[in-house]
Write a protein that holds these residues in place. Structure first.
Motif, mmCIF file in Angstrom:
data_model
loop_
_atom_site.group_PDB
_atom_site.id
_atom_site.type_symbol
_atom_site.label_atom_id
_atom_site.label_comp_id
_atom_site.label_asym_id
_atom_site.label_seq_id
_atom_site.Cartn_x
_atom_site.Cartn_y
_atom_site.Cartn_z
ATOM 1 N N ARG A 118 -5.406 -0.308 -4.062
ATOM 2 C CA ARG A 118 -5.314 0.795 -5.020
ATOM 3 C C ARG A 118 -4.848 2.071 -4.340
ATOM 4 O O ARG A 118 -5.037 2.253 -3.149
ATOM 5 C CB ARG A 118 -6.674 1.102 -5.630
ATOM 6 C CG ARG A 118 -7.233 0.048 -6.461
ATOM 7 C CD ARG A 118 -8.597 0.461 -6.973
ATOM 8 N NE ARG A 118 -9.348 -0.716 -7.217
ATOM 9 C CZ ARG A 118 -9.576 -1.287 -8.385
ATOM 10 N NH1 ARG A 118 -9.224 -0.798 -9.330
ATOM 11 N NH2 ARG A 118 -10.208 -2.360 -8.570
ATOM 12 N N SER A 119 -4.309 2.940 -5.183
ATOM 13 C CA SER A 119 -3.999 4.286 -4.733
ATOM 14 C C SER A 119 -4.197 5.221 -5.920
ATOM 15 O O SER A 119 -3.863 4.878 -7.057
ATOM 16 C CB SER A 119 -2.558 4.383 -4.230
ATOM 17 O OG SER A 119 -2.299 5.700 -3.795
ATOM 18 N N GLN A 129 0.825 -1.211 0.000
ATOM 19 C CA GLN A 129 0.000 0.000 0.000
ATOM 20 C C GLN A 129 0.858 1.259 0.000
ATOM 21 O O GLN A 129 0.552 2.227 -0.687
ATOM 22 C CB GLN A 129 -0.955 0.003 1.202
ATOM 23 C CG GLN A 129 -1.978 1.111 1.155
ATOM 24 C CD GLN A 129 -2.875 1.022 -0.068
ATOM 25 O OE1 GLN A 129 -3.484 0.013 -0.331
ATOM 26 N NE2 GLN A 129 -2.951 2.113 -0.819
ATOM 27 N N SER A 160 1.595 6.367 -7.252
ATOM 28 C CA SER A 160 0.577 7.274 -7.799
ATOM 29 C C SER A 160 0.997 8.729 -7.628
ATOM 30 O O SER A 160 0.789 9.550 -8.528
ATOM 31 C CB SER A 160 -0.787 7.016 -7.158
ATOM 32 O OG SER A 160 -0.759 7.279 -5.779
ATOM 33 N N GLN A 215 -3.983 6.220 -11.224
ATOM 34 C CA GLN A 215 -4.427 5.162 -10.321
ATOM 35 C C GLN A 215 -3.576 3.912 -10.568
ATOM 36 O O GLN A 215 -3.428 3.472 -11.698
ATOM 37 C CB GLN A 215 -5.894 4.818 -10.534
ATOM 38 C CG GLN A 215 -6.391 3.775 -9.548
ATOM 39 C CD GLN A 215 -7.838 3.411 -9.769
ATOM 40 O OE1 GLN A 215 -8.236 3.068 -10.867
ATOM 41 N NE2 GLN A 215 -8.623 3.513 -8.716
ATOM 42 N N SER A 238 0.951 4.101 -2.956
ATOM 43 C CA SER A 238 0.765 5.534 -2.673
ATOM 44 C C SER A 238 1.900 6.357 -3.267
ATOM 45 O O SER A 238 1.668 7.401 -3.884
ATOM 46 C CB SER A 238 0.695 5.771 -1.168
ATOM 47 O OG SER A 238 -0.436 5.166 -0.627
#
Length: 162
Positions: free
Chosen positions: A150-151, A47, A54, A123, A51
């Motif tokens: 997702r980020s 994650q 993106s 994304q 982050s």
């Protein structure tokens, strides 16, 4: 006079049982706990990587001139930032069509909160159920993570004098 013989054999057998119990607790109690903790830490690392990827993609989109250059630069920057995940999942996203998973870069469009400005959305995603770090944990975490991780980051474009 009667002498008693110490029962050292019974004590020695009990010591063996304690060792066996410790080994079983370690094998069936502590080891699964450590494996679940390890995979949880790896999910947090994924994650964090998403982050950062993106955000890097959104920053790269800000710097280039034409919409095509902006989308390609955003895709390339995001791909560089999440390269270890792409390598692990054996994915090679093409930045010539930056609208496909796992890296999706939108075309410039009016911003949601400022319609007079143009924004690009970057994304990135990673499907842990398909590519778990420990075999079997994709199913274990499947009830928690029903969708890919997702980020998304959005960059307001500098259109140069508009």
């Amino acid at each position: 006079m009667k002498t008693t013989v110490p029962r050292t054999g019974t004590r020695r057998r009990q010591r063996g049982i304690a060792t066996l119990e410790f080994a079983l607790i370690l094998l069936f109690g502590l080891l699964p706990l450590l494996l679940v903790m390890y995979s949880g830490v790896m999910i947090m690392a994924v994650q964090q990587t998403l982050s950062a990827a993106s955000a890097e993609g959104a920053r790269a989109a800000f710097r280039h001139a034409t919409p095509t250059e902006r989308r390609t630069a955003a895709c390339l920057a995001a791909r560089r930032s999440m390269q270890w995940l792409l390598t692990y999942a054996k994915q090679t996203p093409s930045c010539t069509t930056p609208g496909a998973a796992p890296i999706n870069v939108s075309a410039p469009a009016p911003c949601a909160d400022l319609p007079s400005a143009q924004c690009i959305s970057v994304q990135v995603s990673y499907d842990y159920r398909t590519h778990p770090f420990l075999p079997g944990t994709g199913r274990v975490y499947g009830w928690v993570m029903r969708t890919p991780l997702r980020s998304t980051a959005v960059s307001q474009l500098d259109l140069g004098g508009n």
